[in-house]
Design an enzyme around this catalytic site. Structure first.
Site, mmCIF file in Angstrom:
data_model
loop_
_atom_site.group_PDB
_atom_site.id
_atom_site.type_symbol
_atom_site.label_atom_id
_atom_site.label_comp_id
_atom_site.label_asym_id
_atom_site.label_seq_id
_atom_site.Cartn_x
_atom_site.Cartn_y
_atom_site.Cartn_z
ATOM 1 N NE ARG A 36 -4.288 -1.590 1.692
ATOM 2 C CZ ARG A 36 -5.153 -2.128 2.535
ATOM 3 N NH1 ARG A 36 -4.946 -2.043 3.825
ATOM 4 N NH2 ARG A 36 -6.223 -2.735 2.084
ATOM 5 C CE LYS A 207 -21.091 -15.774 6.379
ATOM 6 N NZ LYS A 207 -20.988 -14.752 7.424
ATOM 7 N N GLY A 357 -10.693 -7.122 -1.925
ATOM 8 C CA GLY A 357 -10.889 -8.102 -0.856
ATOM 9 C C GLY A 357 -10.208 -9.425 -1.168
ATOM 10 N N GLY A 380 -14.147 -3.417 1.250
ATOM 11 C CA GLY A 380 -15.500 -2.897 1.490
ATOM 12 C C GLY A 380 -15.864 -1.795 0.518
HETATM 13 P P1 AMP Z 1 -15.612 -13.519 0.374
HETATM 14 O O1 AMP Z 1 -14.854 -12.803 1.445
HETATM 15 O O2 AMP Z 1 -17.090 -13.501 0.542
HETATM 16 O O3 AMP Z 1 -15.171 -13.112 -1.024
HETATM 17 O O4 AMP Z 1 -15.271 -15.048 0.553
HETATM 18 C C1 AMP Z 1 -13.987 -15.543 0.399
HETATM 19 C C2 AMP Z 1 -13.868 -16.820 1.116
HETATM 20 O O5 AMP Z 1 -14.818 -17.726 0.617
HETATM 21 C C3 AMP Z 1 -12.530 -17.447 0.941
HETATM 22 O O6 AMP Z 1 -11.877 -17.498 2.176
HETATM 23 C C4 AMP Z 1 -12.846 -18.837 0.413
HETATM 24 O O7 AMP Z 1 -12.086 -19.840 1.035
HETATM 25 C C5 AMP Z 1 -14.289 -19.017 0.782
HETATM 26 N N1 AMP Z 1 -14.970 -19.982 -0.101
HETATM 27 C C6 AMP Z 1 -15.006 -19.970 -1.438
HETATM 28 N N2 AMP Z 1 -15.661 -21.037 -1.897
HETATM 29 C C7 AMP Z 1 -16.061 -21.750 -0.838
HETATM 30 C C8 AMP Z 1 -16.757 -22.980 -0.663
HETATM 31 N N3 AMP Z 1 -17.198 -23.668 -1.721
HETATM 32 N N4 AMP Z 1 -16.996 -23.414 0.590
HETATM 33 C C9 AMP Z 1 -16.546 -22.702 1.648
HETATM 34 N N5 AMP Z 1 -15.863 -21.543 1.562
HETATM 35 C C10 AMP Z 1 -15.621 -21.076 0.325
#
Ligand code: AMP
Length: 400
Positions: A36, A207, A357, A380
């Site tokens: 950064r 999620k 992210g 974010g």
């Molecule tokens: P996000 O911060 O919402 O972009 O989520 C990223 C996280 O989602 C990462 O740490 C991944 O390991 C997790 N992730 C991606 N695919 C899966 C999956 N099929 N099951 C569980 N975790 C997942």
């Protein structure tokens, strides 16, 4: 209308306040990764090479008590900046008062000064007052009084209304975007406000609930929205498919149904998955089509999904990607994310944007970043930007 940028300013002889993002990982005074700081160099160099006095403000971590302060001092950051610029950098261990004002008054053209962590203002005499984080009007006004011009180059905090971004800007005749901020506005802002077509969004990650705003906004703008990662299985559940022990948000199944109804064939889901007996890189795993068998959890998209996604992506002129396709942190479940990242790198006619992210971490870890057009520096902030929200830090930058 276009935003004012640093190259529109006449900085010569001016005291130029600059909000930068020096929020680097730091432990026991040692900086883990200085990406950064490096990323802020072009704007800082521009100002000093054009005879401005660069007065830098940034937050570092979160300050909730006096005890948090010593470990989150900006001093090591100022030292690293001095090394990177190969010139002296004045560090002022305070955020207000005569010591700071005197140091600024003593600056010569081309000098650089770093003041203490702006979030030191969040705790005063042991009390959590959040003057920085709640945009105390007196604080923004005070900081603004220290300079002649203001440049905001901290995209990572653009979704927040803090004294060091919005507060200063609202007390300055003109606020310009730094080069980093300018790129984020051009690419992420441009994708949302005036996208080239065909526009394909790829949304992954854990999620649905985190990404619902983005899915909703981009469904209205993109030609196709590809879903991958853990949130796939909430959509599978909504379709009545079996999901085994895969990640699912039960309270979002109805929402997933509504999204699918609204989206029709715009939404593209994986057709196969890599499934494992446990959330463990060494667990027994295999690839299955469609339903996830009992006793297994889906941890990556499979090769047929990769091929289908590539087919959707091949004619794209614009791709925005947010969220990994699987548990990329574990080598056995990183393939889907890696393949999609590699494929995006081959799309020479398309603008390819990674939306911050975990997706930024994924492309960096997998080494596919340098072939993509833009990798956002904000987590974010880029999510909220992609949701179509107005970011207060950007709204406060002057129009040309
Ligand atoms: P996000 O911060 O919402 O972009 O989520 C990223 C996280 O989602 C990462 O740490 C991944 O390991 C997790 N992730 C991606 N695919 C899966 C999956 N099929 N099951 C569980 N975790 C997942």
């Amino acid at each position: 209308m276009a935003k004012l940028t640093v190259s529109d300013l006449d900085v010569k002889g001016k005291k130029v306040l600059m909000r930068v993002d020096f929020n680097v990982p730091i432990k026991d005074g040692v900086i883990g990764n200085d990406n950064r700081i490096v990323a802020a160099l072009p704007t800082i160099k521009y100002v000093i090479e054009h005879g401005g006095k660069a007065i830098l403000l940034s937050h570092l971590g979160r300050i909730k008590s006096e005890d948090d302060k010593p470990g989150l001092s900006m001093r090591p950051v100022a030292e690293r900046l001095s090394n990177l610029l190969n010139k002296p950098v004045t560090f002022v261990p305070t955020t207000e008062g005569p010591q700071l004002e005197d140091a600024i008054n003593k600056m010569n053209d081309g000098d650089v000064l770093v003041m203490e962590n702006t979030r030191y203002e969040d705790v005063k005499n042991g009390e959590q007052v959040k003057r920085e984080s709640k945009n105390d009007p007196a604080l923004g006004k005070y900081w603004a009084s220290l300079g002649d011009l203001f440049i905001n180059d901290a995209f990572g905090t653009a979704h927040r209304q803090h004294a060091s971004n919005v507060g200063i800007a609202s007390n300055m005749p003109q606020t310009a975007a730094g080069f980093l901020m300018e790129k984020e506005i051009k690419f992420i802002g441009g994708a949302v406000s005036n996208p080239a077509h065909p526009f394909v969004a790829i949304l992954g990650g854990a999620k649905v609930s985190d990404k619902i705003g983005v899915i909703d906004n981009l469904l209205g703008k993109a030609d196709k929205v590809i879903i991958g990662g853990g949130m796939t299985y909430t959509f599978y559940a909504a379709k009545g498919m079996k999901i085994g022990n895969s990640l699912v948000e039960k309270d979002k199944i109805d929402l997933a149904k509504q999204i699918m109804d609204k989206a029709g064939d715009k939404l593209v889901l994986p057709v196969d998955s890599v499934v494992a007996e446990k959330f463990d890189n060494d667990a027994a795993h295999k690839t299955v089509d469609g339903d996830i068998p009992d006793g297994y959890m889906a941890l990556d998209i499979g090769p047929k999904s990769v091929a289908e996604f590539e087919d959707v992506l091949k004619s794209a002129k614009l791709v925005v990607w947010n969220g990994p396709m699987g548990v990329f942190e574990m080598s056995n479940y990183a393939e889907g994310t890696l393949e999609i990242g590699k494929y995006l790198g081959t799309l020479s006619d398309a603008t390819t944007i990674v939306g911050g992210g975990d997706s930024t971490a994924a492309v960096q870890q997998l080494g596919v970043g340098d072939k993509l057009t833009h990798i956002s520096t904000g987590g974010g902030a880029s999510l909220e930007y992609l949701e179509g929200k107005t970011l207060p830090g950007i709204a406060a930058i002057s129009e040309k």
